[in-house]
Design a protein around this motif. Sequence first.
Motif, PDB file in Angstrom:
ATOM      1  N   PHE A 126       0.731  -1.221   0.048  1.00  0.00           N
ATOM      2  CA  PHE A 126       0.138  -0.112   0.124  1.00  0.00           C
ATOM      3  C   PHE A 126       0.885   1.259   0.077  1.00  0.00           C
ATOM      4  N   ALA A 127       1.992   1.222  -0.610  1.00  0.00           N
ATOM      5  CA  ALA A 127       3.087   2.173  -0.552  1.00  0.00           C
ATOM      6  C   ALA A 127       2.963   3.161   0.769  1.00  0.00           C
ATOM      7  N   GLY A 128       3.180   2.542   1.980  1.00  0.00           N
ATOM      8  CA  GLY A 128       3.131   3.117   2.975  1.00  0.00           C
ATOM      9  C   GLY A 128       2.091   3.737   3.579  1.00  0.00           C
ATOM     10  N   ARG A 129       0.857   3.832   2.975  1.00  0.00           N
ATOM     11  CA  ARG A 129      -0.342   4.326   3.444  1.00  0.00           C
ATOM     12  C   ARG A 129      -0.942   3.506   4.773  1.00  0.00           C
ATOM     13  N   PRO A 130      -1.523   4.215   5.780  1.00  0.00           N
ATOM     14  CA  PRO A 130      -2.025   3.581   6.921  1.00  0.00           C
ATOM     15  C   PRO A 130      -3.215   2.384   6.179  1.00  0.00           C
ATOM     16  N   VAL A 131      -3.050   1.213   6.808  1.00  0.00           N
ATOM     17  CA  VAL A 131      -4.177   0.055   6.118  1.00  0.00           C
ATOM     18  C   VAL A 131      -5.384  -0.180   6.824  1.00  0.00           C
ATOM     19  N   MET A 132      -6.583  -0.283   6.271  1.00  0.00           N
ATOM     20  CA  MET A 132      -7.804  -0.763   6.829  1.00  0.00           C
ATOM     21  C   MET A 132      -7.933  -2.220   6.342  1.00  0.00           C
ATOM     22  N   LEU A 133      -8.461  -2.890   7.403  1.00  0.00           N
ATOM     23  CA  LEU A 133      -8.717  -4.318   7.107  1.00  0.00           C
ATOM     24  C   LEU A 133     -10.286  -4.313   6.962  1.00  0.00           C
ATOM     25  N   GLU A 134     -10.747  -4.844   5.896  1.00  0.00           N
ATOM     26  CA  GLU A 134     -12.546  -4.782   5.782  1.00  0.00           C
ATOM     27  C   GLU A 134     -12.717  -6.463   5.991  1.00  0.00           C
ATOM     28  N   ILE A 135     -13.460  -6.873   6.941  1.00  0.00           N
ATOM     29  CA  ILE A 135     -13.675  -8.404   6.925  1.00  0.00           C
ATOM     30  C   ILE A 135     -15.169  -8.414   6.615  1.00  0.00           C
ATOM     31  N   GLY A 136     -15.174  -9.281   5.617  1.00  0.00           N
ATOM     32  CA  GLY A 136     -16.613  -9.553   5.005  1.00  0.00           C
ATOM     33  C   GLY A 136     -17.236  -8.561   3.972  1.00  0.00           C
ATOM     34  N   PHE A 137     -16.529  -8.413   2.952  1.00  0.00           N
ATOM     35  CA  PHE A 137     -16.953  -7.333   1.761  1.00  0.00           C
ATOM     36  C   PHE A 137     -18.137  -7.539   1.221  1.00  0.00           C
ATOM     37  N   GLY A 138     -18.723  -8.959   1.002  1.00  0.00           N
ATOM     38  CA  GLY A 138     -19.650  -9.364   0.343  1.00  0.00           C
ATOM     39  C   GLY A 138     -19.690  -8.843  -1.139  1.00  0.00           C
ATOM     40  N   THR A 139     -20.553  -7.733  -1.613  1.00  0.00           N
ATOM     41  CA  THR A 139     -20.417  -7.460  -3.056  1.00  0.00           C
ATOM     42  C   THR A 139     -19.039  -6.669  -3.509  1.00  0.00           C
ATOM     43  N   GLY A 140     -18.734  -6.090  -2.284  1.00  0.00           N
ATOM     44  CA  GLY A 140     -17.429  -5.139  -2.533  1.00  0.00           C
ATOM     45  C   GLY A 140     -17.930  -3.696  -3.072  1.00  0.00           C
ATOM     46  N   ILE A 141     -19.304  -3.477  -3.229  1.00  0.00           N
ATOM     47  CA  ILE A 141     -19.592  -2.212  -3.941  1.00  0.00           C
ATOM     48  C   ILE A 141     -19.218  -1.090  -2.796  1.00  0.00           C
ATOM     49  N   THR A 142     -19.311  -1.314  -1.833  1.00  0.00           N
ATOM     50  CA  THR A 142     -19.118  -0.170  -0.840  1.00  0.00           C
ATOM     51  C   THR A 142     -17.594  -0.133  -0.379  1.00  0.00           C
ATOM     52  N   THR A 143     -16.945  -1.275  -0.667  1.00  0.00           N
ATOM     53  CA  THR A 143     -15.156  -1.517  -0.242  1.00  0.00           C
ATOM     54  C   THR A 143     -14.751  -0.446  -1.299  1.00  0.00           C
ATOM     55  N   ALA A 144     -15.231  -0.375  -2.548  1.00  0.00           N
ATOM     56  CA  ALA A 144     -14.560   0.165  -3.666  1.00  0.00           C
ATOM     57  C   ALA A 144     -14.957   1.838  -3.577  1.00  0.00           C
ATOM     58  N   GLN A 145     -16.109   2.053  -3.101  1.00  0.00           N
ATOM     59  CA  GLN A 145     -16.450   3.376  -2.709  1.00  0.00           C
ATOM     60  C   GLN A 145     -15.545   3.916  -1.604  1.00  0.00           C
TER      61      GLN A 145
END
Length: 199
Positions: free
Chosen positions: A21-40
């Motif tokens: 992630f090129a040094g960015r702080p990282v969020m782990l999403e557990i259970g993204f389902g369709t992933g639509i909101t993850t991409a948002q």
Amino acid sequence: MAQDSEFLVTPEGVIDLESLFAGRPVMLEIGFGTGITTAQMAEQEPELGFLAVDVHTPGVGDLIGRIHEAGLTNLRVIAGDAMHVLEHHLGSRCLAGVRTFFPDPWPKVRHQKRRLVQPDRARLIADRVHPHGTWDLATDWAPYAEHIDITLGNSEYWLGGRVPRPSWRPVTKYESLGLEQGRAIADFRYIRSDIAHTL
Ligand SMILES: C[S@@+](CC[C@H](N)C(=O)[O-])C[C@H]1O[C@@H](n2cnc3c(N)ncnc32)[C@H](O)[C@@H]1O
């Protein structure tokens, strides 16, 4: 670390989040389902890296397609059990936070041990986030909301509780279904407690 595609991560050892992630702080999403909101989220929070993990979803291909379409450089996907990933492929204090939206409710009493929020998992997640790292959750299932209140409220590793809906959280597919069925949404934010620093 073997990768089947640029955006799908198949970890073999501890993941090098810094390079991924090129040094960015990282969020782990557990259970993204369709992933639509993850991409948002990845689009609206470009300063963060998102590692999205789901154990059983047909959404992996769609999410990878969305990453390509939107040209997202801060989102990577793992198809697997997030607890296994946390235990074996992430080091202590490597995450800025964890997001868990609308986890499977497991309503039957005999199935409640399968719920994602459990005391031992609360300890594991606390170990993997930075000091003062966050765990954001939401549910439309009132008994699960009570379960979160009790489990994380009693955890020495986390401080927090119910919060107003965060402005950054997009409406998810399961949230829409819950709203259609007239269920109330509960949002939670927990911060890793000082005691977790000694883990
Ligand atoms: C009810 S769906 C919610 C999906 C999405 N967050 C939403 O709100 O629309 C729960 C998701 O969690 C995933 N899941 C359950 N246990 C998991 C685990 N241990 N690791 C990763 N994903 C998990 C399921 O496969 C499912 O896609």
